[in-house]
Design a protein around this motif. Structure first.
Motif: not given
Length: 158
Positions: A3, A34, A56, A73
């Motif tokens: 991420i 998020d 997520t 995710f």
């Protein structure tokens, strides 16, 4: 891809505003953790939708990606009609399969693509799709800004 890698890469693009809602910032609890990517060179959240998001967790009515798994995710990309068609012409995919690009399970009809846990199979394509989504968002922003300037000129008297 992690991420943070995606956030850093997209955040480095010209004019991108990155928002990651957290407790206490006034955002709804469902969005906490998020990330939302906007084209906003002035740093102001536009009224337009983001051009990409990272989620997520499962949302109500959006659980087919099975984001309730550890470390899962989903990267969502407003890819535009052309790229959407290119990536979805081979037929349906399981929205929970990792490292596979497919239509967003809810917003596919709006030409959004999604990939759960992007990895080596999709890394190059994800980078290209994010750049295309950024380009499209920049063009929309510029069209809106130009329309606003034209409207302001038209309203002037003289």
């Amino acid at each position: 891809m992690e991420i943070q890698d995606i956030i850093e890469s997209v955040g480095a693009m010209d004019g991108v505003l990155v928002l990651t809602p957290r407790p206490g910032d006034g955002s709804p609890e469902i969005a906490w953790g998020d990330t939302f990517f906007y084209y906003a060179p002035d740093g102001v959240v536009p009224k337009a939708q983001p051009f990409a998001t990272i989620v997520t967790k499962d949302y109500p009515g959006d659980d087919t990606s099975r984001l309730d798994r550890p470390d899962a995710f989903r990267l969502n990309i407003a890819a535009g009609a052309e790229e959407f068609g290119r990536w979805t012409r081979s037929g349906p995919t399981d929205p929970g399969t990792a490292d596979v690009i497919g239509p967003h399970p809810v917003y596919g009809s709006l030409h959004w693509l999604a990939v759960v846990n992007p990895g080596p199979e999709t890394a190059t394509a994800v980078d290209e799709l994010l750049r295309e989504a950024h380009r499209l968002a920049r063009e929309r922003f510029q069209r809106h800004a130009n329309r606003g300037r034209a409207d302001a000129r038209d309203g002037q008297t003289g």
